[in-house]
Design an enzyme around this catalytic site. Structure first.
Site, PDB file in Angstrom:
ATOM      1  N   CYS A  85       0.828  -1.203   0.000  1.00  0.00           N
ATOM      2  CA  CYS A  85       0.000   0.000   0.000  1.00  0.00           C
ATOM      3  C   CYS A  85       0.872   1.267   0.000  1.00  0.00           C
ATOM      4  CB  CYS A  85      -0.975  -0.042   1.177  1.00  0.00           C
ATOM      5  SG  CYS A  85      -2.340   1.095   0.981  1.00  0.00           S
ATOM      6  N   HIS A 201      -3.415  -5.693   1.204  1.00  0.00           N
ATOM      7  CA  HIS A 201      -2.802  -5.910   2.515  1.00  0.00           C
ATOM      8  C   HIS A 201      -2.900  -7.378   2.952  1.00  0.00           C
ATOM      9  CE1 HIS A 201      -2.472  -1.645   3.879  1.00  0.00           C
ATOM     10  NE2 HIS A 201      -3.454  -1.470   3.023  1.00  0.00           N
ATOM     11  N   GLU A 203      -1.439  -8.638   5.454  1.00  0.00           N
ATOM     12  CA  GLU A 203      -1.410  -8.671   6.924  1.00  0.00           C
ATOM     13  C   GLU A 203      -2.794  -8.483   7.539  1.00  0.00           C
ATOM     14  OE1 GLU A 203      -0.581  -6.127   5.135  1.00  0.00           O
ATOM     15  OE2 GLU A 203      -0.971  -4.225   6.145  1.00  0.00           O
TER      16      GLU A 203
END
Lengths: 227, 80
Positions: A85, A201, A203
């Site tokens: 990002c 993302h 994560e």
């Protein structure tokens, strides 16, 4: 396996990334943007967020911060660097990966789950990953990937396109393009494939009870590939 | 010496903000517009008395930070 996550002023996915890396077995260290040396690492992560308030252009100020000299040196000597990002925006501003990230086509901040197709598995990031399609989360205002037609040809010829936005079944079509990116590009490599920039993302997709676990596939695969 | 710079998006780069401004202007009754492109303007006060040296320094700044040459052009419009 050792990792390092860089925290810039305005980073806000750095701690999520720390949790994710540790969950899958990395010994992670947080590194401040004002530091000049990286700890010994197998992979360096530039996390998401709004470094320097997105002043001038997203990622532009962070790309000139002190620690980035060490990150550039690490990447240029073959070290693995991943930018997620805002981290991807920082990577394009350093020139480590080609192109630029423009304002989303329809001028809205996009925050939703998307499907991305893995376009190239001949690299340490995606080698041996079983799935071709991952469901990941995006949250950005400037994720509209742009490059010149010459650059596009070059990254296609060199297999540098890592991820494309797609449907649940892997169809890469305009209607599955959330932000106007050229050719639905969601992630790109550098020429040597040791540097990866991506808007989604992973994560945020490491816990089934919270979101999903396609991020788990990514991190599990990553640590196994680095070992 | 004050150096003024304008940074604009390259022609083939989509400018969605410019498009929306265009639409807003049309909505206000300005009907004779064919296109709006948005850019950035900088004024840099540089401790330099010679114009060429000042311009050269600012050009270096544009290339290294102020503009992203993949998507933007810069133009030094004034130095005095």
């Amino acid at each position: 396996m050792k990792s390092a996550v860089i925290t810039f002023p305005g980073s806000n996915c750095d701690r999520d990334m720390d949790v994710a890396l540790k969950k899958f077995g990395f010994k992670n260290k947080m590194v401040w943007h004002g530091d000049i040396e990286l700890p010994k690492s197998d992979i360096v992560v530039l996390p998401g967020g709004f470094s320097y308030g997105d002043y001038l252009r997203c990622g532009s100020m962070a790309s000139k911060s002190k620690i980035m000299k060490a990150v550039l040196n690490f990447a240029n000597t073959g070290g693995m660097v991943i930018g997620i990002c805002n981290g991807f925006q920082i990577l394009v501003e350093t020139g480590l990966v080609p192109g630029a990230l423009l304002r989303n086509k329809y001028l809205e901040f996009i925050c939703k789950n998307v499907f991305v197709k893995i376009n190239n598995k001949q690299n340490t990031y995606f080698k041996n990953i079983e799935n071709d399609i991952l469901e990941l989360h995006i949250a950005h205002n400037e994720g509209n990937y742009f490059c010149t037609s010459d650059q596009l040809k070059e990254i296609q010829d060199n297999q540098q396109i890592a991820l494309n936005y797609c449907s649940q079944n892997g169809e890469v079509e305009k209607k599955f393009n959330p932000n106007g990116s050229i050719n639905n590009i969601a992630g790109v490599f550098n020429k040597k494939k040791n540097v990866l920039g991506m808007m989604p993302h992973p994560e945020r997709m490491i816990d089934l009870s919270l979101s999903g676990e396609d991020g788990s596939l990514f991190f599990n695969n990553l640590i196994n590939n680095i070992k | 010496m004050k150096v003024s710079i304008i940074i604009t998006l390259k022609k083939d780069v989509l400018d969605p903000q410019g498009k929306v401004i265009h639409q807003a202007l049309e909505g206000m009754g300005f009907n004779n517009i064919s296109e709006v492109r948005q850019g950035k303007y900088f004024e840099i006060d540089i401790k330099e008395t010679e114009t060429k040296r000042a311009k050269d320094k600012v050009e270096e700044m544009c290339k290294k930070l102020l503009a992203n040459l993949v998507i933007e052009n810069y133009e030094i419009i004034d130095a005095q």
